[in-house]
Design a protein around this motif. Structure first.
Motif, short mmCIF file in Angstrom:
data_model
loop_
_atom_site.label_atom_id
_atom_site.label_comp_id
_atom_site.label_asym_id
_atom_site.label_seq_id
_atom_site.Cartn_x
_atom_site.Cartn_y
_atom_site.Cartn_z
N PRO A 45 0.83 -1.07 0.19
CA PRO A 45 0.19 0.05 -0.03
C PRO A 45 0.98 1.55 0.40
CG PRO A 45 -0.99 -1.66 2.02
CD PRO A 45 0.24 -2.53 1.16
N PHE A 46 0.69 2.43 -0.81
CA PHE A 46 0.98 3.45 -1.09
C PHE A 46 0.88 4.64 -0.03
CE2 PHE A 46 1.98 7.87 -3.07
CZ PHE A 46 2.77 7.85 -3.61
N PHE A 47 -0.22 4.63 0.28
CA PHE A 47 -0.63 5.06 0.93
C PHE A 47 -1.02 5.43 2.52
CE2 PHE A 47 -2.53 6.32 -2.90
CZ PHE A 47 -2.44 8.01 -3.10
N GLY A 48 -0.77 6.12 3.51
CA GLY A 48 -0.87 5.63 5.05
C GLY A 48 -0.43 6.80 5.58
N ALA A 49 -0.26 5.82 7.02
CA ALA A 49 0.15 6.83 8.73
C ALA A 49 1.84 7.68 8.28
CB ALA A 49 0.03 6.17 9.32
N HIS A 50 2.05 6.06 8.27
CA HIS A 50 3.86 6.09 7.75
C HIS A 50 4.55 6.05 6.44
CE1 HIS A 50 3.83 6.18 11.90
NE2 HIS A 50 3.13 4.71 11.67
N GLN A 51 4.71 6.70 6.03
CA GLN A 51 5.54 6.24 4.46
C GLN A 51 6.11 4.75 4.09
OE1 GLN A 51 8.05 8.44 1.40
NE2 GLN A 51 8.88 9.93 3.24
N ALA A 52 5.68 3.78 3.39
CA ALA A 52 6.40 2.56 3.24
C ALA A 52 7.62 2.73 2.67
CB ALA A 52 5.83 1.71 1.97
N GLY A 53 8.72 1.63 2.92
CA GLY A 53 9.66 1.33 3.12
C GLY A 53 10.30 1.60 4.12
#
Lengths: 407, 373
Positions: A45-53
């Motif tokens: 998932p790209f969107f969210g509370a924290h950046q992916a990765g």
């Protein structure tokens, strides 16, 4: 040929799977031939509370790029970050950015196309802002000087550093991780292209063979010295540890960084040839762990608690261990690199160290000061590139990378 | 001079073409994006369709021969409409042209001699109605080309006279100015396949057995061997070739799209040859060529600007800004009537120039598409 969604091609959409038509089945078998049975090839998932990765389970490959901002125009920078966000959402979902093969014949395609037909390969894109973006001296390049967070320091010089300016620094970084190197390279290439005129690549680094895991069930990988690396890393599902050591909080001073993290990158060259002719005993003494099992001196199994007193005083594991540093921990996400040979016939290889943390002043700087002074491993490594970046929190739908900083 | 593409790249491109061009074997293609397969051997040129509709048509050549081949689309009057050179054995290339009604010839040229087997290709119907402002832009661009050719011819004559006299200092000073007009319209000059190899080939790009003539041959004599002995005939030959260009340039096929593509190609020339200092490897006058390439590209853009502004104001704004920035940056290196020697331009400065060329080249690559739509 119409536009191909990498994701759809591989049957991730339920419709394609349910149809079960001959064509669909063919495509799925292509996918299975491409991917190993155990690796997840789907989207993160790209969107969210924290950046992916950051806390995301570590993928196999890396393309890390650091950019200089070459415009003084704040609006143009913001416009590019919005374009990057749109591209990031498409690319991580396995889609091309715009048209890759079906546009006007007179125009170059929007997307360069080399990822067409490939799965999303768990691509993540993580963006960070370097100290220079906030200006220096009396200069305020983009009206954000006052918002530079205190933890985003200029890293001090550490003993033994031999940093190359063309492998260090930068205003904006992008960490692209994927299970397929072509997917990671494609992402950086297309973001660089979108950014021409606003940002210019300053340096970049390819990496392979993740040197730490962020999931407890992943097998601990080995670094270029042949040792397991990352046994005691912060797992991505240990939310208490993440909140304590990795995720920045509004309470830390910079409200726009709430939910973000600070990235320190170091290109660590390993003197491979001298290491390889070092006795097994010395190699193990350098780490304080056995090469085969990965168990610490004085304990039989890899994941056993480390009996610090049984390890040589200048061993890497003993010096870097939280118990030797008042409990300080960092989230490591490094990769091995090999950039061919160096012109003297020596393998240009090492560790591209990436660490995420809540405050580099008390975490990376504390640890590195100690290691730079006394780590036996310094005989075999040299830090040749360096960067520090403030990675903003995750993106909400409709938002963009850096929204909390620029609005 | 356009460098020869490495074969490895060309073959990678070819693979994707073969995937994409799975069109039927109809005798007619429909125009506007339609593709026509062309299969060449050393002695044949098979064209997959005999007729097509007016509008954009893409010719995709596969070279099954053993020699490097060339694809040319010839207008009813025999002039080259467009083409692609350096198509290696076992590789492919494509060229997209906007065609009006008439009977064209599709020509393959094994060994790139400009001659070879060809096949008729008849275009019927009407393409999109043309915008009179674009016709005016093309007409004005023709005037510009004429002026550049006159300029390069006059200065090349002066240069040649100095070379013939053995005046090394004079010839050195006249070398870069003699090329300026040529470099400003290079894509047009290159459209006559035979002139460019005779005038602007670099030593590194010579093929086995090819006789080296033109500017760079004399450049080496001036700066490297430092003797003009025997160079007189080369200088005369250079003048004759530019005179041929002057005679033929009026027949060049120019469309609004080819103007825009030509502008992009000029920036490509900068990005691949000038930034690296490969173009003027002995004289280090690369920045003069750089300036000429940018001026030529900017001219094409300025002429197309009124129409482009209407279709894509954002792109127009970006290009206006970037042209201004690259001109300003080049201005920093001005010295007298010319530019500083490129070997005095440091690594960091070259990086800055390269970043700016990318910043301009990327939006410029979108110009042809906007003009065409």
């Amino acid at each position: 040929m119409t536009e191909v969604s990498r994701r759809r091609l591989l049957g991730y959409s339920g419709a394609t799977l349910a149809a079960g038509a001959a064509a669909g089945a063919g495509l799925v078998s292509v996918a299975q031939a491409h991917e190993g049975p155990s690796s997840g090839n789907g989207p993160v998932p790209f969107f969210g509370a924290h950046q992916a990765g950051i806390a995301t389970p570590v993928q196999d490959r890396l393309h890390f790029a650091s950019f200089d901002v070459v415009t003084d125009d704040r609006d143009r920078l913001i416009r590019m970050l919005k374009e990057w966000t749109a591209a990031g959402a498409a690319l991580t979902a396995g889609h091309p950015y715009g048209s890759a093969a079906g546009g006007l014949p007179e125009s170059p395609p929007d997307d360069t196309g080399e990822a067409l037909g490939l799965p999303p390969a768990r691509l993540t894109l993580t963006v960070g802002f370097g100290p220079a973006l906030f200006g220096s001296g009396g200069k305020d390049r983009f009206g954000v000087k006052a918002r530079r967070p205190a933890p985003l320091i200029d890293l001090p010089h550490f003993p033994g550093d031999n940093l190359a300016a063309d492998r260090s620094g930068g205003d904006v970084c992008v960490q692209a991780c994927a299970d397929d190197p072509q997917v990671a390279v494609h992402a950086i290439r297309n973001l660089a292209r979108i950014g021409f005129g606003v940002v210019a690549v300053r340096w970049s680094q390819l990496g392979f063979g993740k040197t730490s895991s962020t999931t407890p069930d992943q097998q601990t990988p080995r670094n270029m010295f042949g040792f397991k690396d990352g046994t005691r890393n912060i797992p991505g599902d240990d939310h208490a540890a993440l909140d304590r050591y990795v995720w920045a909080s509004a309470k830390d001073g910079a409200g726009w960084m709430d939910g973000g993290s600070y990235l320190v990158a170091r290109r660590i060259r390993m003197h491979i040839e001298t290491w390889d002719r070092t006795s097994l005993k010395e190699q193990q003494d350098v780490f304080g762990r056995m090469k085969g099992e990965g168990n610490p001196y004085g304990a039989p199994r890899e994941h056993d608690p480390v009996p610090l007193a049984k390890l040589p005083a200048d061993s890497h594991v003993r010096l870097a261990h939280p118990d030797s540093n008042g409990g300080v921990r960092i989230l490591r996400r490094g990769y091995s690199f090999t950039d061919g040979s160096d012109g003297l016939g020596r393998l240009d290889a090492g560790l591209f160290f990436i660490a995420y943390q809540r405050d580099p002043r008390t975490q990376f700087v504390t640890l590195q000061n100690k290691l730079a002074a006394t780590d036996h491993m310094n005989e075999y490594v040299q830090h040749v590139g360096s960067g520090i970046f403030a990675c903003p929190p995750g993106i909400r739908k409709g938002g963009f990378w850096g929204e909390t900083l620029f609005t | 001079m356009r460098p020869v593409r490495p074969l490895a790249t060309a073959s990678a491109v070819f693979v994707s073409f073969s995937v994409l061009s799975a069109c039927g074997k109809d005798d007619t293609v429909s125009g506007d994006g339609a593709a026509v397969e062309v299969t060449a051997t050393d002695s044949s040129c098979e064209v997959g369709a005999k007729t097509g509709a007016a509008g954009a048509t893409t010719f995709k050549m596969t070279n099954n021969g053993s020699q490097v081949n060339e694809l040319e689309i010839l207008a009813p009057d025999g002039k080259i409409v467009s083409g692609r050179e350096n198509i290696g054995p076992g590789t492919g290339a494509e060229v997209t042209v906007s065609l009006e009604a008439g009977t064209y010839r599709v020509l393959c040229s094994a060994g790139m001699t400009g001659r070879g087997p060809s096949q008729a290709f008849t275009v019927t119907g009407k393409g999109k109605a043309t915008d009179p402002r674009l016709d005016a832009a093309v007409a004005a661009y023709r005037v510009y080309i004429g002026a550049q050719v006159d300029d390069t011819l006059a200065k090349t004559k002066t240069f040649a006279a100095s070379v013939s006299k053995g005046d090394i200092a004079g010839a050195k000073a006249e070398f870069a100015p003699s090329r300026f007009g040529w470099e400003a319209i290079e894509p047009v000059a290159e459209s006559f396949g035979d002139i460019d190899p005779k005038t602007d080939t670099r030593e590194a790009d010579l093929e086995k057995g090819q006789k080296w003539t033109g500017w760079h041959q004399i450049e080496k004599a001036l700066w490297k061997t430092k003797s003009l002995k025997g160079e007189g005939p080369y200088a005369d030959d250079l003048v004759r070739n530019i005179e041929t260009l002057k005679v033929r340039v009026g027949t060049a096929s120019i469309t609004p799209t080819s103007m825009a593509n030509g502008a992009k190609e000029l920036l490509d020339e900068v990005a691949t040859g000038k930034i690296t200092g490969e173009e003027d490897t002995f004289s280090h006058t690369d920045l003069s060529d750089f300036k000429a390439n940018v001026d030529g590209a900017q001219k094409a853009f300025e002429l197309l600007k009124p129409v482009v502004q209407e279709k894509d104001a954002g792109l127009t704004g970006d290009l206006t800004d970037e042209f201004a920035k690259v001109q300003k940056l080049l201005g920093k290196y001005k010295k007298g009537d010319g530019y500083v020697s490129y070997d005095t331009v440091g690594k960091a400065q070259r990086k800055e120039l390269s970043d700016e060329v990318n910043a301009l080249g990327e939006p410029l690559s979108k110009l042809a598409g906007v003009v065409a739509r």
